[in-house]
Every structure is written in C-alpha cells, then in structure tokens.
Design a protein around this motif. Sequence first.
Motif, mmCIF file in Angstrom:
data_model
loop_
_atom_site.group_PDB
_atom_site.id
_atom_site.type_symbol
_atom_site.label_atom_id
_atom_site.label_comp_id
_atom_site.label_asym_id
_atom_site.label_seq_id
_atom_site.Cartn_x
_atom_site.Cartn_y
_atom_site.Cartn_z
ATOM 1 N N ILE A 28 2.872 10.456 4.140
ATOM 2 C CA ILE A 28 3.676 10.865 2.885
ATOM 3 C C ILE A 28 3.700 12.529 2.738
ATOM 4 C CG2 ILE A 28 2.761 8.598 1.898
ATOM 5 C CD1 ILE A 28 0.646 10.160 0.374
ATOM 6 N N GLN A 29 4.253 12.828 1.759
ATOM 7 C CA GLN A 29 4.114 13.984 1.247
ATOM 8 C C GLN A 29 3.381 14.509 0.101
ATOM 9 O OE1 GLN A 29 5.262 16.471 3.361
ATOM 10 N NE2 GLN A 29 6.399 15.358 4.781
ATOM 11 N N TYR A 55 0.803 -1.359 -0.012
ATOM 12 C CA TYR A 55 0.068 -0.257 0.132
ATOM 13 C C TYR A 55 0.810 1.176 0.042
ATOM 14 C CZ TYR A 55 -3.478 -3.371 1.096
ATOM 15 O OH TYR A 55 -4.516 -4.539 0.974
ATOM 16 N N ARG A 56 2.148 1.230 -0.197
ATOM 17 C CA ARG A 56 2.985 2.400 -0.368
ATOM 18 C C ARG A 56 2.581 3.014 -1.509
ATOM 19 N NH1 ARG A 56 7.786 3.155 2.716
ATOM 20 N NH2 ARG A 56 8.515 4.154 0.988
ATOM 21 N N THR A 57 2.664 4.310 -1.620
ATOM 22 C CA THR A 57 2.312 5.331 -2.777
ATOM 23 C C THR A 57 3.866 5.099 -3.547
ATOM 24 O OG1 THR A 57 2.032 7.202 -3.766
ATOM 25 C CG2 THR A 57 3.155 7.146 -1.633
ATOM 26 N N ALA A 58 3.648 5.140 -4.679
ATOM 27 C CA ALA A 58 4.998 5.023 -5.713
ATOM 28 C C ALA A 58 5.274 6.503 -6.299
ATOM 29 C CB ALA A 58 5.010 4.062 -6.615
ATOM 30 N N TYR A 59 4.210 7.479 -5.812
ATOM 31 C CA TYR A 59 4.242 8.846 -6.584
ATOM 32 C C TYR A 59 4.683 9.935 -5.570
ATOM 33 C CZ TYR A 59 1.776 7.358 -10.768
ATOM 34 O OH TYR A 59 1.434 6.659 -12.085
ATOM 35 N N HIS A 60 4.254 9.749 -4.277
ATOM 36 C CA HIS A 60 4.446 10.603 -3.439
ATOM 37 C C HIS A 60 5.716 10.641 -2.526
ATOM 38 C CE1 HIS A 60 0.387 12.477 -3.506
ATOM 39 N NE2 HIS A 60 0.184 11.396 -3.935
ATOM 40 N N PHE A 61 6.432 11.423 -1.989
ATOM 41 C CA PHE A 61 7.771 11.175 -1.349
ATOM 42 C C PHE A 61 7.301 10.613 0.062
ATOM 43 C CE2 PHE A 61 10.344 12.521 2.112
ATOM 44 C CZ PHE A 61 11.539 12.287 1.665
ATOM 45 N N GLN A 62 8.055 9.581 0.600
ATOM 46 C CA GLN A 62 8.105 9.269 1.839
ATOM 47 C C GLN A 62 9.331 8.416 2.117
ATOM 48 O OE1 GLN A 62 5.187 5.575 0.466
ATOM 49 N NE2 GLN A 62 5.321 6.155 2.464
ATOM 50 N N PRO A 63 9.748 8.234 3.415
ATOM 51 C CA PRO A 63 10.900 7.673 3.834
ATOM 52 C C PRO A 63 10.915 6.068 3.574
ATOM 53 C CG PRO A 63 9.875 8.390 5.786
ATOM 54 C CD PRO A 63 9.152 9.189 4.531
ATOM 55 N N LEU A 64 11.899 5.292 3.660
ATOM 56 C CA LEU A 64 11.685 3.948 3.459
ATOM 57 C C LEU A 64 10.838 3.151 4.535
ATOM 58 C CD1 LEU A 64 15.507 3.324 2.506
ATOM 59 C CD2 LEU A 64 13.571 3.302 1.095
#
Length: 477
Positions: free
Chosen positions: A341-342, A41-50
Amino acid sequence: MEMSVLWSLALYFLLVCNGVHVEASNHTHRNLQSLPKEQPYRTAYHFQPLKNWMNDPNGPMYYKGVYHLFFQHNPYTPVPGNIAWGHSISYDLVNWVHLEPAISPSEPYDIYGCYSGSTTILPSGKPAILYTGVDLNNGQVQNLAMPKNASDPLLREWVKSPLNPLISPVDDIDRSDFRDPTTAWQGPDKVWRVIIGGRINAVGLAFLYQSKDFVNWTRSNKPLHSSNKTGMWECPDFYPVRINSQNGINNFAQDKFTKHVLKASFKDQDHYILGNYIPQTDNFSIEYDFMETGFDLRYDYGKFYASKTFYDSAKKRRILWGWVAESDTALDAIIKGWAGIQSFPRSIVLSANGRQLVQWPINEIEKLRTNNVSFEGKELKQGSVLEVSGITASQADVEVSFDLPNLSETESIDPNQVDPQQLCSQKGASTNNGTVGPFGLLALASKDLTEQTAVFFRIFKRDGKRVALMCSDQSHL
C-alpha cells in the motif's frame, strides 16, 4: 498533541505512568468505503491498486487539474516481477481511478523491468518521465517517456523515446546499482540537472548529470553528495523547502529563503539531510550528514520506504508519499491477491527552527469520515484503560488530544545518544519506568486485552525542551 491511526477490533485509551492524569478527547470516524468480502484485510484509507503487487510510488504530479500517481506494479501477480509503471488519477487525492499501466517492459533497454523514476514538468508545460530500465544484460539504464497526447489531462498513453537509453553506467559505476532518477531541475544557466542513486564500492551517492535538451546527459565531475556510512542509495529525492513558510515550492526555486532536502533510501529506511544548494556551482553544503549521532533524520521510523515528493501547484504545497511494505509472506500475498500500500499523502514543510521537516496527513483525507463517535473530558489515572464504545467499523480514523497537567519532572535524555527505535524497544507500553508516559491507544485489541497493538507516547526533555516519543508495541499480537 493529535494523531491519526488505523485500527480494528476494539479501541482503548491507556495510561501506564507514574501519577499523571490525562484529559482526553477523541473523534473516531468509520470509513465511507466498504471492503470487498473476498478481500477483508484491504485498507480503505490508503492508496492501492485493485489487485496484485505494488511497491515504490513513482512520478506523482498535478497536471491540467488532475493528480497522477504512478507506482511500481506487477499487473499479473501479487509478488515482485514483471515490473511496470501502474497509473491512477484523482481529483482530490482520495478517490482514485485506475488506468492501464503507463510504461511496461517491451524494449531491449527495459525488458526486465521498468523501475522507479520521476516526472518533470518541462517549461512548455509538457510532462516527461525519466525511469530506470533493466536491459537485456541485467544492467540498469535511464530512459525517457513522453505523453502521446499532452492535451489529454488523463495522460493515458506514453511513448518511449527512440533515443533510449539516455544514460548508461560507465567506468566506475556498478551497472546493477544505478537507478531511480529524480525530478529534474534547471539552474540559472537553463541547464537541466538530475540525480541518480547508486554506489561506488561501499560509498552511497547521488550521481549528478546535466543536459541542455533533456536528452543528451553528461555526468558531472563529482556527485551531488556521497556517504561511506550508508551503502547503496535508492530512490533519492532532492527539493527545496521554504524558510518560515507553510507553503511548498517547486523544484526550480533557489534563493536565500530556501533550504534543500536530500533524501536517500537505504537500510530499509528513508533518511534525509538538510543543506544549502548553490546552483551556479552545484555545491550542496550540508548541516549534518547521514547517520551522524543525534541527527539521524528520517521521514518515518515505521514501514515507510522509497518515498517520493511532488509540488502541488494547485494548493502550493509539497506532498510526500511512501511505500508501506507488509510483513506477510509471498504465500499470504497470493492468497489475498494483493501486496503493498501507499502511505497517506502528507504535506511536508520545514520546521520553525529550520532543523527538521514537519509532516501531516493532507486535509482531503477527512472526506473519508462519517458516523462520528466522540467524547471529551475523560480523566485517566495511573494504570487505567478506557474503552471507546460505539465503534463497529473494521477501520477508523482517530483524532485524540491528551492534556498532561504535570510536566515538571520530565525525564532527560542525552541529545547525542538518541535512537528512537531503541528507546521504543527499551521502554515498551507495559514498562512503567517513565515519569511522563506511556500513554496512548490500544488498537487491534481483543475484549480481554490479551491481543493488542499499543500506539503510545512518552515525554522527554532534550536540550532543555520537551519532546514526544511515539512508539508502537506489537509484542501482544
């Protein structure tokens, strides 16, 4: 109109309105990045740390050819606590390299957390960080950090000033509500200014401080601005925007061709006002105040908070980031291994009429597009739904244009009684009580449409001009 959204499962166009035909064209693109199997479910477009917790964006800047984004981060778990300044760098604002935290709790003045703040590029070209620390007594104080090696474009190491804390709450300041210094700016007298969010009793305000050397700060006799309608101000931002220009300008620009934006985060939203700033007197004369009926200006009506802008000197633009909090529980976050997320980085300019800001995702986001699926010239009639076929990705970036041939009977709304969130709730995606709309997209949709999230539009007439209301309807999740 055009829009960009994220979606998963299936995507449909919808039209639920009275006799309006829509010409639609759309381009959907599967993301280049793959999602880890253990974190689907992690987004692949928005910035987020690992992994682990993230909230406010802090001190974004462009330095020696590198974009830097700092952020509130718990390096150890996906829930709040142990707040440090996470640090990532990029050359295109899309692909990011994660570095070690720039600032971590370690001293008596920040031992309980290195809270939000900003970066300022000094006249020497060297960057400086002003940030809020939570001290041994749970008081909030303002501190300075400088790069250990300013010639390193990655700025991997930062050193806290031995003079910290530089600014402490005194007199009438609530020591638990005194935080988030902005990017500083210099007036024509070469004196530095910075504002800090806070409140006195129930009045939210931006404390104004001045310094000749960026170390010794003195509180001004009056705040830059205050309001008794808001409560505590978090993460204030103050910056100029150019009149009749698509370019951004740096924080030192002050002339007859600029207006100034004052943003404050309160009541879970980012609100802003416009005005004229006179640097000689630090007088900020506003056009409309926070929470005034009909002029409640916000960056975003969704999950978007604690935002921060910076001037991108490489491309002469002002870029906006905001923290997108989630609706998950702490247990959900622990199971996922991450939280927060950002937003997309957005370019931000003053509208042509000078009454509000205009935003759009930066062009670099398009680098994530591949496997184009497109069609055009489709006509949607009342009550119809059109499935977008050929999509197998769990996330996509969508561009869609709707052609509305008949706008002569657009519904009017009172400009002094406009609450977009209330309008969206009263006129949902399945409510057929509008003359133009609803029309838009069904994202997160199952094949039988029993589960769906509608992202839709309605067109209204306000002050003789047509305006678009954009909503999301999550009643069928």
